[in-house]
Design a protein around this motif. Structure first.
Motif, short mmCIF file in Angstrom:
data_model
loop_
_atom_site.label_atom_id
_atom_site.label_comp_id
_atom_site.label_asym_id
_atom_site.label_seq_id
_atom_site.Cartn_x
_atom_site.Cartn_y
_atom_site.Cartn_z
N THR A 91 0.83 -1.20 0.00
CA THR A 91 0.00 0.00 0.00
C THR A 91 0.87 1.25 0.00
O THR A 91 0.57 2.22 -0.70
CB THR A 91 -0.93 0.00 1.22
N ALA A 92 1.94 1.23 0.78
CA ALA A 92 2.85 2.39 0.83
C ALA A 92 3.44 2.68 -0.54
O ALA A 92 3.52 3.85 -0.95
CB ALA A 92 3.95 2.12 1.84
N MET B 274 -5.71 7.96 -2.63
CA MET B 274 -4.83 7.40 -1.62
C MET B 274 -5.63 6.90 -0.42
O MET B 274 -5.34 5.84 0.14
CB MET B 274 -3.80 8.42 -1.17
N LEU B 275 -6.67 7.64 -0.03
CA LEU B 275 -7.53 7.18 1.06
C LEU B 275 -8.21 5.86 0.69
O LEU B 275 -8.38 4.98 1.54
CB LEU B 275 -8.59 8.24 1.39
N ALA B 276 -8.56 5.72 -0.58
CA ALA B 276 -9.15 4.46 -1.04
C ALA B 276 -8.16 3.30 -0.88
O ALA B 276 -8.55 2.18 -0.51
CB ALA B 276 -9.58 4.59 -2.50
N LEU B 277 -6.88 3.57 -1.12
CA LEU B 277 -5.87 2.53 -0.91
C LEU B 277 -5.85 2.06 0.54
O LEU B 277 -5.72 0.87 0.82
CB LEU B 277 -4.48 3.06 -1.29
N LEU B 278 -5.98 3.01 1.46
CA LEU B 278 -5.96 2.65 2.89
C LEU B 278 -7.14 1.76 3.24
O LEU B 278 -7.01 0.80 4.00
CB LEU B 278 -5.97 3.92 3.75
N LEU B 279 -8.31 2.10 2.68
CA LEU B 279 -9.51 1.31 2.96
C LEU B 279 -9.40 -0.10 2.40
O LEU B 279 -9.97 -1.05 2.95
CB LEU B 279 -10.73 1.99 2.36
N GLU B 280 -8.66 -0.26 1.32
CA GLU B 280 -8.55 -1.56 0.65
C GLU B 280 -7.46 -2.45 1.24
O GLU B 280 -7.37 -3.63 0.87
CB GLU B 280 -8.27 -1.33 -0.85
N ASP B 281 -6.66 -1.92 2.13
CA ASP B 281 -5.54 -2.69 2.70
C ASP B 281 -6.07 -3.69 3.73
O ASP B 281 -6.44 -3.30 4.84
CB ASP B 281 -4.52 -1.75 3.33
#
Length: 288
Positions: free
Chosen positions: A129-130, A155-162
């Motif tokens: 994710t990073a 980028m917030l969407a990436l955090l939710l998908e992790d």
């Protein structure tokens, strides 16, 4: 361990702030912000302290830190000697009132509520994710403002998908009917953080919480997945780590400050926790 309150300058015409920082070493003592912070640490190793937790930093270490949550970050001397630009950090700050208004206006962002609520415990994300987040951020300042905001939301969407994200501070995940339990947990944590440097009996904490000693033991085992004594030891050793890194205090003084009266016992517990002796830890983490 409350940390200095640092004011984050806001970008004119922007709702959030982004900085890429490249430096020879990373050495930031305890501090906190009124804003949420996302930090991505790259190309160096070290230690990151968030609240009473401490975890190792390696390439693509990414964390989300809630408002007013004290934190500190240090690089190892050895990592800064490997490359001239070894310590690279991408940092994002955004205000709580702004993101809450955005969520209220956009129902699609509702899943962020849980993520941001858990940020008060500190959240660490996967290196994958990073890496994807950095790819979004690298060109962002060269984009027009509306595209910058689009990149931020992506980028917030990436955090939710992790799926591998994890909280860094043990904490109760409360249901609405568990408010009394939540209050006890928070009250117990505050008491330990205030008095960890002296001997604390389970009965003393029980009296402070107005519950029985056995109830205290069940509380820690259920909601921290560790005993009262294990949790207290972890707090003391994490504070000791910070003092070893961020001060020149002799080790025997640090031992006293974190509540130990026997150096051999402290050394044994510290080595079991960090796999090195206190002096070796300080040497590896010493500041320039």
């Amino acid at each position: 361990m409350k940390g200095n309150l640092e004011k984050v300058p806001q970008r004119i015409g922007a709702s959030w702030r982004y900085r890429k920082i490249v430096e020879e070493k990373k050495s930031y003592g305890w501090h906190r912000h009124k804003e949420y912070e996302i930090a991505i640490h790259r190309h160096f190793s070290g230690s990151c302290f968030i609240g009473h937790s401490q975890n190792d930093v390696s390439h693509n270490h990414m964390v989300l830190i809630g408002p007013d949550l004290p934190h500190a970050i240090y690089s190892n001397d050895s990592s800064s000697q490997q490359k001239s630009t070894s310590c690279e950090t991408h940092v994002i700050w955004f205000r709580q009132d702004w993101i809450e208004q955005l969520i209220n206006c956009c129902h699609e962002l509702a899943p962020l509520k849980k993520l941001l609520s858990e940020a008060k415990y500190g959240i660490q994300f996967s290196s994958h994710t990073a890496e994807k987040a950095v790819a979004l951020l690298e060109p962002v300042l060269d984009l027009p403002p509306h595209q910058q905001l689009t990149q931020f939301l992506s980028m917030l969407a990436l955090l939710l998908e992790d799926k591998n994200a994890q909280k860094l501070i043990n904490a109760l995940e409360p249901a609405p009917e568990d408010e009394v339990i939540v209050e006890r947990i928070e009250k117990a944590e505050a008491f330990l953080m205030k008095h960890f440097a002296r001997e604390i009996a389970v009965q003393e904490l029980a009296n402070h919480l107005y519950i029985s000693e056995s109830s205290v033991r069940r509380l820690f085992q259920k909601h921290y997945n560790e005993s009262f004594s294990q949790h207290l030891k972890k707090i003391r050793l994490n504070v000791a780590c910070d003092l070893l890194i961020n001060t020149q205090l002799p080790i025997n003084i640090i031992i006293q400050r974190v509540g130990y009266d026997n150096q051999a016992n402290f050394n044994r517990q510290f080595k079991a926790y960090k796999q090195v002796t206190p002096s070796a830890f300080r040497t590896a983490m010493k500041r320039h």
